[in-house]
Design an enzyme around this catalytic site. Structure first.
Site, PDB file in Angstrom:
ATOM      1  CG  ASP A 238     -10.795 -24.190  83.602  1.00  0.00           C
ATOM      2  OD1 ASP A 238     -10.763 -23.701  84.746  1.00  0.00           O
ATOM      3  OD2 ASP A 238     -11.489 -25.185  83.306  1.00  0.00           O
TER       4      ASP A 238
ATOM      5  CE  LYS B 149     -15.582 -28.391  89.903  1.00  0.00           C
ATOM      6  NZ  LYS B 149     -16.634 -29.346  90.052  1.00  0.00           N
TER       7      LYS B 149
HETATM    8  N1  PLP Z   1     -13.149 -26.690  84.728  1.00  0.00           N
HETATM    9  C1  PLP Z   1     -12.576 -27.555  85.595  1.00  0.00           C
HETATM   10  C2  PLP Z   1     -11.088 -27.556  85.732  1.00  0.00           C
HETATM   11  C3  PLP Z   1     -13.376 -28.430  86.340  1.00  0.00           C
HETATM   12  O1  PLP Z   1     -12.777 -29.293  87.196  1.00  0.00           O
HETATM   13  C4  PLP Z   1     -14.783 -28.404  86.176  1.00  0.00           C
HETATM   14  C5  PLP Z   1     -15.664 -29.312  86.934  1.00  0.00           C
HETATM   15  O2  PLP Z   1     -15.217 -30.266  87.569  1.00  0.00           O
HETATM   16  C6  PLP Z   1     -15.335 -27.498  85.257  1.00  0.00           C
HETATM   17  C7  PLP Z   1     -14.494 -26.645  84.554  1.00  0.00           C
HETATM   18  C8  PLP Z   1     -16.825 -27.439  85.023  1.00  0.00           C
HETATM   19  O3  PLP Z   1     -17.444 -26.757  86.069  1.00  0.00           O
HETATM   20  P1  PLP Z   1     -18.949 -27.009  86.566  1.00  0.00           P
HETATM   21  O4  PLP Z   1     -19.007 -28.373  87.163  1.00  0.00           O
HETATM   22  O5  PLP Z   1     -19.155 -25.895  87.556  1.00  0.00           O
HETATM   23  O6  PLP Z   1     -19.835 -26.866  85.368  1.00  0.00           O
END
Ligand code: PLP
Length: 384
Positions: free
Chosen positions: A177, A202
Site C-alpha cells: 500500500d 488521498k
Molecule cells: N490505505 C490507506 C493507507 C488509507 O489511509 C486509506 C484510507 O484512509 C485506504 C487505504 C482506503 O482508501 P479509501 O478510503 O479510498 O477506500
C-alpha cells in the site's frame, strides 16, 4: 523525443499527451456512455463493450499510474478499499497472508472479519520486525505478503526489498500500500514488490473530492488477469466523471507531494521538543526509529503525514484538536488542506493506536501558519 525518458513531473503535467481527438482540445473529454456500439461484422473495433471495465476515461489515469510506478499495467477502482480487497479476493480459501499489525485500520478490520469468514488466514506481525515476518510465513500456504509503509497512523517503515525476498523465496507475492509515500517518493515495484495499491482518494487526487483506488502490477500475468476479472465482474469501478477529476488532480501530484513533505518536515522539527508533546512521529526526523530506512527507500522527502502524542493524554489531545483553527478536524489525508484527527476515536476500542495521538495530514498551506495554529492550540494546556 527518441531515447529521452520523461521525468515524473512531465508525465504528470502533460498527462502523457492525451488530448480530445475529436475537437483537438488539450484535455480529453468525459465519456458517460455505459455501452459501445458493435460493428456489423459482430466485433467491437475498439475492444470496448460495456462501461463496467471499459470506460475510455480510465485509460489516461491508468497509463499515467503505470508510468509513475514503473509497472506493466494499472487498474482503477471505486475506492482504495475495493482495490485492496480485490487483491485478497484473488486468493483461495485456506490461503495464508502475512500483514503488519499496524496498517490502515479498515483493512485490518476487513481481514479480521470478512476475509476470515472466507477462509483466508492472516498472521499479523510486529511492524518493522523482519524476524517476525520470517517466522510467520508458511511455505506452500502463504500466498501473499502485504505491507504499508509509512504505516498509518504511527508511520513505521518496512523494508520493501527484504519483504519481497522473503515472499519470493516461498513463491508468494508482495503487495504494498503506497498511499502515504505516493509514487513521487517511493516506487515499490522497483524494489521487488509485485503489486502496488493506492487509495487514490488521498495524494493522487489531492483535493478531497474523489473516492478512488488503484492497483499497479510489475507483470501483466495470469494473476493480474484474474484480478481484472474480479473487477469486471464485481463492478467496483469509478464513474467517468470521477476518473476525469482524478486525472486533473494527478497533474499537480509532484508539486503537491514535494510541498506537503517540505511542510511536514518543518512542522515536525518545530514541535519535536515542545513541552506539551511527548513525541512527534515523522519518518523525516533523525530521532524516528525508521529514519535511516526511510532515507534509503524514499526519494525527495518523507511525505506529508505525521502524528503527535500529547503528554497529558487523551482528553488533552482532543482539546488541542478542538482548538485548532486552520487545521480542520476531519478524517482522511493527502489533500491540499491540512487535517487533524484523534485516531483512536475513529479506530475504536481494539485499536493499537495510542489514545494520546493526533494524526495530522499536512497540506500545502504556508507552513508558518500551520505552526502558529498548533502553537496556539497547545497553549491552552497547562504545561508549567
Ligand atoms: N490505505 C490507506 C493507507 C488509507 O489511509 C486509506 C484510507 O484512509 C485506504 C487505504 C482506503 O482508501 P479509501 O478510503 O479510498 O477506500
Amino acid at each position: 523525443m527518441k531515447n529521452h525518458k520523461l521525468h515524473t513531473d512531465t508525465i504528470l503535467a502533460t498527462g502523457l499527451g492525451f488530448i480530445d481527438e475529436q475537437h483537438l482540445g488539450v484535455i480529453p473529454g468525459i465519456f458517460p456512455s455505459t455501452t459501445f456500439e458493435r460493428s456489423a461484422d459482430n466485433t467491437y473495433p475498439q475492444g470496448r463493450v460495456y462501461t463496467r471495465d471499459h470506460n475510455p476515461n480510465y485509460q489516461q489515469p491508468e497509463q499515467v499510474l503505470t508510468a509513475l510506478e514503473k509497472g506493466a499495467a494499472a487498474m482503477l477502482f471505486s475506492s482504495g478499499m475495493s482495490a485492496a480487497t480485490c487483491v485478497f479476493m484473488s486468493l483461495k480459501p485456506g490461503d495464508h497472508v502475512v500483514v503488519p499489525k499496524i496498517i490502515y485500520w479498515s483493512l485490518r478490520n476487513w481481514l479480521l472479519t470478512f476475509a476470515k469468514d472466507w477462509g483466508i488466514e492472516t498472521s499479523f506481525v510486529e511492524n518493522g520486525n523482519l524476524d517476525s515476518v520470517n517466522a510467520a510465513v508458511i511455505p506452500g500456504k502463504t500466498k501473499l505478503l502485504w505491507l504499508e509503509t509509512p504505516a498509518n497512523p504511527t508511520w513505521e517503515i518496512e523494508d520493501i526489498a527484504v519483504w519481497a525476498e522473503i515472499a519470493h523465496r516461498i513463491g508468494a507475492r508482495l503487495a504494498v500500500d503506497n498511499t502515504i509515500a505516493s509514487p513521487i517518493l517511493c516506487n515499490p515495484l522497483t524494489l521487488g514488490a509485485d503489486l502496488v495499491m493506492h487509495s487514490a482518494t488521498k495524494y493522487l487526487n489531492g483535493h478531497s473530492d474523489v473516492l478512488a483506488g488503484a492497483l499497479v502490477c510489475r507483470q501483466d500475468d495470469r494473476h493480474w488477469q484474474k484480478m481484472r476479472g474480479i473487477r469486471a465482474a464485481g463492478g467496483a469501478v469509478l464513474g467517468p466523471f470521477e476518473a476525469w477529476l482524478l486525472m486533473r488532480g494527478m497533474r499537480t501530484l509532484a508539486l503537491r507531494v514535494k510541498q506537503s513533505s517540505a511542510n511536514a518536515l518543518a512542522f515536525a522539527k518545530a514541535f519535536e521538543n515542545h513541552p506539551a508533546i511527548k513525541q512527534v512521529l515523522y519518518p523525516g526526523l533523525i530521532s524516528f526509529k525508521g529514519h535511516q530506512l526511510a532515507k534509503k527507500q524514499m526519494q525527495g522527502g518523507f511525505g506529508g503525514m505525521l502524528s503527535i502524542r500529547i503528554k497529558q493524554g487523551e482528553t488533552a489531545a482532543i482539546k488541542v484538536a478542538a482548538n485548532l483553527q486552520i487545521i480542520k478536524r476531519a478524517t482522511s489525508l493527502g489533500g491540499v488542506e491540512s487535517l487533524v484527527e484523534h485516531r483512536a476515536s475513529v479506530e475504536g476500542p481494539n485499536t493499537p493506536c495510542p489514545t494520546d495521538l493526533l494524526r495530522i495530514s499536512i497540506g500545502i498551506e504556508n507552513v508558518d501558519d500551520l505552526i502558529a495554529d498548533l502553537q496556539q492550540a497547545l497553549s491552552s494546556l497547562d504545561v508549567s
